[in-house]
Structures are given as C-alpha cells and as structure tokens.
Motif scaffolding. Structure first.
Motif, short mmCIF file in Angstrom:
data_model
loop_
_atom_site.label_atom_id
_atom_site.label_comp_id
_atom_site.label_asym_id
_atom_site.label_seq_id
_atom_site.Cartn_x
_atom_site.Cartn_y
_atom_site.Cartn_z
N UNK A 68 0.73 -1.20 -0.02
CA UNK A 68 -0.21 -0.02 -0.02
C UNK A 68 0.85 1.10 0.04
N UNK A 69 0.31 2.19 -0.42
CA UNK A 69 1.19 3.65 -0.44
C UNK A 69 1.04 4.20 0.70
N UNK A 70 2.08 4.35 1.77
CA UNK A 70 1.83 4.73 3.14
C UNK A 70 1.59 6.14 3.30
N UNK A 71 1.78 6.94 2.31
CA UNK A 71 1.39 8.41 2.38
C UNK A 71 -0.32 8.72 2.14
N UNK A 72 -0.92 7.81 1.58
CA UNK A 72 -2.36 7.75 1.22
C UNK A 72 -3.21 7.20 2.31
N UNK A 73 -4.30 7.42 2.38
CA UNK A 73 -5.48 6.91 3.28
C UNK A 73 -5.99 5.68 2.53
N UNK A 74 -6.64 4.67 3.45
CA UNK A 74 -7.24 3.56 3.01
C UNK A 74 -8.12 3.99 1.68
N UNK A 75 -8.98 4.82 1.83
CA UNK A 75 -9.75 5.32 0.81
C UNK A 75 -9.02 5.59 -0.47
N UNK A 76 -7.85 6.40 -0.08
CA UNK A 76 -7.24 6.69 -1.43
C UNK A 76 -6.30 5.65 -2.11
N UNK A 77 -6.00 4.67 -1.16
CA UNK A 77 -5.19 3.37 -1.83
C UNK A 77 -6.42 2.73 -2.59
N UNK A 78 -7.50 2.36 -2.00
CA UNK A 78 -8.51 1.80 -2.67
C UNK A 78 -9.01 2.64 -4.15
N UNK A 79 -8.96 3.77 -4.20
CA UNK A 79 -9.17 4.51 -5.37
C UNK A 79 -8.18 4.26 -6.60
#
Length: 223
Positions: A86-97
């Motif tokens: 996962x991208x550590x600087x992104x939220x879960x929602x942003x990772x999902x998107x």
C-alpha cells in the motif's frame, strides 16, 4: 478459462509447466523454489516466457510462436503480493481508489460499497497503512485490486507474512470472496491447510514441473 503452457529458463532453474483451469480458485501448491511465483509473474505479464502460450477466456496473452506478449496494464489482471504494497502516504480510501483511477475507470459506488462491505474495511477508510494490522493491510490490498475490476486475481502467498492469529483473521475474507464468485483467482501457497480451505482445484509443483493436478484431494498424496 485459464490456460498456461510455458517454458522459462531462470539461471540454473528450468520451468516447464502446462495446466488449464476453469475453477473459482486455482491453487498453485509447492515448496519454496517450485516455481509458483515465476508462473504468476508470467500470467501477470511481468515476465515473458521463453516458449509457450498463455490465454485467458479465449484471449491470448502470450504466444512465443507469433511473438505476442500483451503488456501487464492491458491484461486486466489484479495482483496481490505477500506484502500488501500500500502507499504509506495515502489513506485507505485513497489506496482503494488508486487501482481504479490508474485503469481509467469511473467511480462505481455500488461496486465500491459491495467490496468494502465484503472485506469489512469501512471503518478503516480514513486511516493510513501504518495504523493497520497486517491482516487489515491485506484486506485493503485485496479491495484495491478488486475495484480495478480485474478478470483474474493473482494472490501470491497473501498469508505468508502473517502470524497464525492474523491468518485466522483474514482467511475467512478470501473464502467469502471465493463464494461471492465475482472474479476467479489463482492462489499461491505452500501451506496445505490454506489450500484445502480455499482452492477449488490444485496444481502441484515440484522443481519447476507439474507433478499432479485436480481437486484438493491431490494434496495429501504428493510430497
């Protein structure tokens, strides 16, 4: 249907395998070094076979005879690694998107809700990956792959980095996904217990060769 008949020389290791599967979950089972990850990398298009052919639902992805090699981003195949990536600087929602946006897909609210509910990650959407357990990170990685709407999902030892407690936590979600039947999967593992619980058919590998294939009943009979 997934059809794989390929050869690949990797240093001193020769991979020469052939199998077809139309099951919900195709299990690639074998010890470390059997060639499991090399196979899924070729299915994903990350590695090009030296010889042979790979097709999915009638579409040819690799064919050495004609020089065809479809690039990974055009295969519509999702890949979940042992580490969630996962991208550590992104939220879960942003990772999902992320996967959806990278594939140029519009926002599909019903599909997103279904995936979030299926994986029980709705309460995690505002968190960053560092705030998640290992099992939660894998569920988010799985959700990200699903929202890119793949026609096949590759799971390369997705439970391999988890302790027994976390494995027990996440395995039911993979079973739920299988029973939801939204997308066929190739599941890589060296754990016979995981394979019996999740796979609908199994390809047994040893030193780069297929030594048995069939239902999960083949697992106890080959070492």
């Amino acid at each position: 249907m997934l059809s794989v008949a390929v050869e690949k020389q990797l240093g001193d290791f020769n991979l020469a395998i052939s199998f077809t599967s139309d099951g919900l979950v195709t299990g690639l089972f074998g010890n470390s070094g059997a060639g499991k990850t090399s196979i899924v990398n070729m299915i994903a298009g990350l590695t090009k076979p030296d010889r042979g052919r790979i097709s999915l639902d009638g579409d040819v992805l690799d064919d050495s005879a004609s020089g065809l090699h479809v690039s990974p981003h055009r295969r519509r195949i999702g890949y979940v690694f042992q580490d969630a990536r996962l991208f550590p600087h992104l939220s879960v929602q942003q990772n999902l998107d992320y996967g959806r946006r990278m594939n140029g897909l519009g926002h599909d609210a019903p599909a997103e809700k279904h995936t979030i509910d299926l994986l029980d990650i709705g309460h995690l959407l505002d968190r960053r990956p560092a705030q998640l357990s290992g099992g939660e990170r894998q569920r988010v990685a799985l959700g990200r792959a699903l929202l890119a709407k793949p026609r096949l999902l590759l799971l390369d030892e997705p439970l391999g980095s988890l302790d027994e407690e976390r494995k027990a936590e996440i395995l039911p979600y993979f079973i739920r996904l299988r029973d939801d039947a939204s997308v066929p999967m190739v599941f890589v593992s060296h754990d016979a217990g995981e394979m019996r619980r999740l796979a609908t058919n199994v390809v047994m590998l040893k030193r780069g060769k297929v030594v048995a294939s069939g239902g999960v009943e083949v697992l106890p009979h080959v070492i």
